[in-house]
Design an enzyme around this catalytic site. Structure first.
Site, PDB file in Angstrom:
ATOM      1  N   HIS A 169       0.811  -1.215   0.000  1.00  0.00           N
ATOM      2  CA  HIS A 169       0.000   0.000   0.000  1.00  0.00           C
ATOM      3  C   HIS A 169       0.846   1.267   0.000  1.00  0.00           C
ATOM      4  CE1 HIS A 169      -3.997  -1.901   0.815  1.00  0.00           C
ATOM      5  NE2 HIS A 169      -3.196  -2.896   1.155  1.00  0.00           N
ATOM      6  N   ASP A 383       3.543   9.428  -1.056  1.00  0.00           N
ATOM      7  CA  ASP A 383       2.367   8.672  -0.634  1.00  0.00           C
ATOM      8  C   ASP A 383       2.066   7.614  -1.682  1.00  0.00           C
ATOM      9  OD1 ASP A 383       0.259   7.949   0.966  1.00  0.00           O
ATOM     10  OD2 ASP A 383      -0.600   9.954   1.081  1.00  0.00           O
TER      11      ASP A 383
END
Length: 768
Positions: A169, A383
């Site tokens: 992730h 991110d």
């Protein structure tokens, strides 16, 4: 959300993550129950779990607590116990003190402690053992995130019957950063235990495949890694590609439509004093999220009187995160000091320009905040994705609101109608914030409409279908390979054809050319519509790509051209005919051409049989190459109508392969031949020709219209270079290119061609 029921083929789904997707709720009488937690992973996979059900293995969140398995909704939860030392060394230490900063571009300095690594390895083994004990025969195990990167390999040794998927992730770092990790080989080998490894972005997947080739005995073929056989295991393949995660956009939109949610949004504005503009930031309190950069830009705008503190409010939601980790405690102190200074210098008794909320909120409250906010500011320094940006877009059915988004968030790949910023550039960030608060409504509507289309087209169902569909596809393809008699440990034809995504930018360009009255669709063969294999004669067009091209070849106004470096005879060995398909086929890099009336083209462009002088030259050249290189192990010489190709793909030693290629080039130059470099092949010709020249000749002989060309090799750059602004060039795989778009592998090419068929003819071609 529908369409997920067939993804697991009736097999049990076992989710594996560091934390179970639940929080304990303690009532006033001391009794406790469990509820679904609001974390990013849980939010993303909740619709999948609701439809498919699952077993979920993870830690319940409290150290030194043993909890028996229990059920909640459609989940059977299997807790893994962690001691206080485990939490300190495995979780706070190696996971969040080593891996987290390392994988986020070393924004903070990672620490490399051997005792942390040892505990990380032991805890990963504990997770693998729990899954092995729990999973049903033939189940699918879906392992999540950086805390559990060793589990795939460990689990494969314990339960080889399982199909294993791993999804990261967070970002995967580039080689120069990852190589700092002392245990880099162990991490790579751990991940290679999976059948499918998913990443958020294309560069992450490319980085992993590059590092895997360097530190293990694997070979990358497109987005597939081929693992050789060992004494302990047969050879197998691992799919490693990007699967951008998303949200249940329809569910967020439904919450946003509720009258009570809209009423709460109006209340929020009223509680803030009905400012002219409300800006919103929603993050975990983490040093990667760029909160300090955001506050600095906001403070400077106030100080410079670029914005009026009485007219604007920035609401910063910073949910608590890893509060026992020293770096996070320091960040909280710094942020809270900054908030106090800004409000002290720019606020009044009745109004604070900055509202700081250090706690989490329910989905309903978050949606109300999204509806209340005129501007959402998302400025991570790095991110993996950032679902907050997508949630904001999904909620704005009014097509109002502005998203300011860091280009270092994975979401920027899809939401490119946001105001994209480099958060390190404070002046640029200030300019974007000013642009956002003054953006006209019509521009807001245009940008938001495009972003909403992207979020709804690529929602969590799309992500789940892509990832789980690929898991099932890889498993079934491997079974089919063995069923067809492929010997274990041998590298034969790679028939893995997973589901693939059509990047949004490619989809947009396809829509533009699909409606043209005349369209030429041209493609390379090897590495483009046919996966590269060790033995060139084993190459085959992917079935989905072949079906798409055959439909396009019969569609009104469309011509299909195959431009290959293979000779026409060599191409025929792959089962790809040179007539009867309605295709234009050029072989030998443009020296051969067939498939339509090309008499005028051939006369103008030098096609045809070799002249007597060329034939004599070819005879001498072929004899020389056979004498010098014909006896080298692994070298294959391919005679062509106008030259010869030296293939070294079957030479197992990479350095020796390079040396043989260099020797071939020296020999070719000495003979005065034209030289072309390809992937593990050097080609030599007595006649100058290239794919760019033949592509230009073909289009000149056809009605005026755009061209789509797809290719993967250096020799395809000649074709990309002749394309114009109305054409579409798509590069397959990594490497510098003149192409305007890029896809990762032949499976994605098949998806692109299938999408073009759908746009042009209305026919939908399913995945292989």
């Amino acid at each position: 959300m529908t369409g997920m029921q067939g993804l697991t083929g009736g097999r049990e789904l076992v989710m594996v993550s560091n934390r179970l997707p639940v929080d304990r709720v303690v009532a006033s009488d001391g009794s406790s129950t469990w509820r679904t937690s609001p974390g990013g992973l849980v939010t993303a996979v909740e619709p999948i779990v609701e439809q498919l059900g699952c077993v979920w293995v993870g830690w319940a969140g409290n150290a030194d607590e043993r909890i028996e398995p229990f059920e909640l909704g459609q989940m059977r939860l299997e807790p893994v116990e962690l001691s206080s030392d485990d939490v300190e060394l495995y979780y706070e230490g190696f996971s969040n003190g080593t891996l987290w900063p390392l994988y986020h571009d070393v924004i903070a300095r990672p620490a490399f402690h051997r005792q942390w690594w040892d505990r990380y390895r032991r805890v990963n083994q504990r997770f693998a053992e729990r899954v092995a004990e729990t999973a049903a025969e033939g189940a699918i195990a879906w392992i999540h995130d950086y805390q559990l990167q060793l589990v795939p390999e460990m689990l494969r040794k314990l339960r080889p019957d399982l199909t294993i998927g791993f999804f990261l992730h967070i970002p995967f770092p580039p080689r120069g950063i990852f190589e700092q990790l002392p245990w880099r080989r162990a991490i790579i080998n751990g991940l290679l235990g999976a059948d499918v490894i998913g990443f958020q972005r294309v560069p992450d997947a490319i980085s992993f495949r590059t590092i895997a080739e360097r530190y293990t005995h694997t070979q990358a073929l497109g987005n597939t890694l081929v693992l050789p056989a060992t004494d302990d295991s047969p050879g197998r393949t691992v799919l490693a590609q990007e699967f951008p995660i998303s949200i249940d956009a329809a569910a967020f939109a439904e919450v946003a439509r509720r009258p009570e949610t809209q009423a709460r949004a109006r209340e929020i504005r009223e509680e803030l004093g009905n400012p002219k503009r409300m800006m919103l930031g929603v993050d975990r309190l983490d040093y990667t999220k760029g909160i300090r950069h955001r506050l600095k830009a906001f403070e400077e705008l106030l100080t410079d009187d670029e914005i009026d503190a009485s007219d604007i409010v920035l609401v910063q939601v910073a949910s608590p995160s890893r509060e026992r980790v020293d770096a996070y405690r320091k960040l909280r102190d710094e942020v809270e000091v900054t908030v106090g200074r800004i409000n002290g210098e720019h606020g009044t008794i009745g109004h604070a320009p900055l509202v700081y909320l250090h706690r989490g909120y329910t989905r309903e409250e978050m949606v109300a905040l999204y509806l209340a906010a005129d501007v959402l500011v998302v400025t991570p320094l790095r991110d993996g994705m950032n679902l907050v940006a997508k949630e904001y877009v999904a909620c704005r059915e009014d097509e109002q609101g502005v998203l300011v988004l860091s280009e270092f968030a994975g979401a920027a790949d899809e939401l490119n109608d946001a105001l994209l910023v480099n958060p390190h550039d404070i002046e640029g960030l200030k300019a974007a914030l000013l642009r956002a608060v003054h953006m006209p409504q019509e521009e807001q509507r245009r940008r938001m409409r495009q972003m909403r289309r992207a979020v709804h087209d690529n929602d969590v169902a799309h992500w789940a279908n892509g990832f789980l569909g690929s898991v099932a596809s890889v498993s079934e393809s491997r079974g089919a390979s063995h069923a067809s008699g492929l010997e274990e440990g041998k590298t034969g034809p790679i028939s893995i054809v997973p589901q693939a995504f059509v990047p949004r930018s490619v989809g947009d360009r396809l829509r533009r050319i699909a409606t043209a009255s005349s369209l030429l669709v041209a493609t390379d063969f090897d590495g483009t519509i046919a996966p590269i294999v060790r033995r060139p004669q084993d190459a085959r067009i992917l079935p989905r790509a072949r079906q798409a091209l055959e439909i396009l070849a019969t569609a009104p106004g469309v011509r299909v051209a195959l431009l290959t470096g293979r000779s026409l005879d060599g191409l025929a060995q792959t089962g790809t005919g040179t007539s009867g398909e309605g295709w234009i086929i050029s072989g030998s890099h443009g020296s051969e051409l067939t498939g339509f009336d090309v008499s005028g083209v051939m006369a103008a462009s030098g096609f045809g049989e070799p002249t007597a002088d060329e034939a004599e030259w070819l005879h001498r050249v072929n004899r020389r190459f056979e004498r010098v290189l014909g006896g080298e192990p692994g070298v294959r010489l391919e005679r062509k109508p106008f030259g010869i190709a030296v293939h070294t793909r079957e030479v197992h030693d990479e350095e020796q392969s390079r040396e043989l290629q260099a020797a071939a080039v020296e020999l070719g130059l000495a003979e005065g031949l034209h030289v072309r470099e390809g992937k593990q092949v050097r080609e030599f010709s007595v006649r100058a020709s290239n794919k760019g020249a033949v592509l230009q000749s073909i289009r000149d002989a056809l009605p005026v219209g755009p061209v789509l060309f797809l290719g993967d090799d250096v020799t395809d750059e000649d074709a990309f270079s002749v394309l114009g602004p109305d054409d579409l060039g798509i590069k397959v795989g990594p490497g510098e290119s003149a192409a305007t778009e890029r896809v990762p592998d032949p499976a994605a090419v098949a998806a692109v061609l299938a999408r073009l068929v759908e746009l042009r003819t209305g026919i939908v071609i399913g995945s292989d």
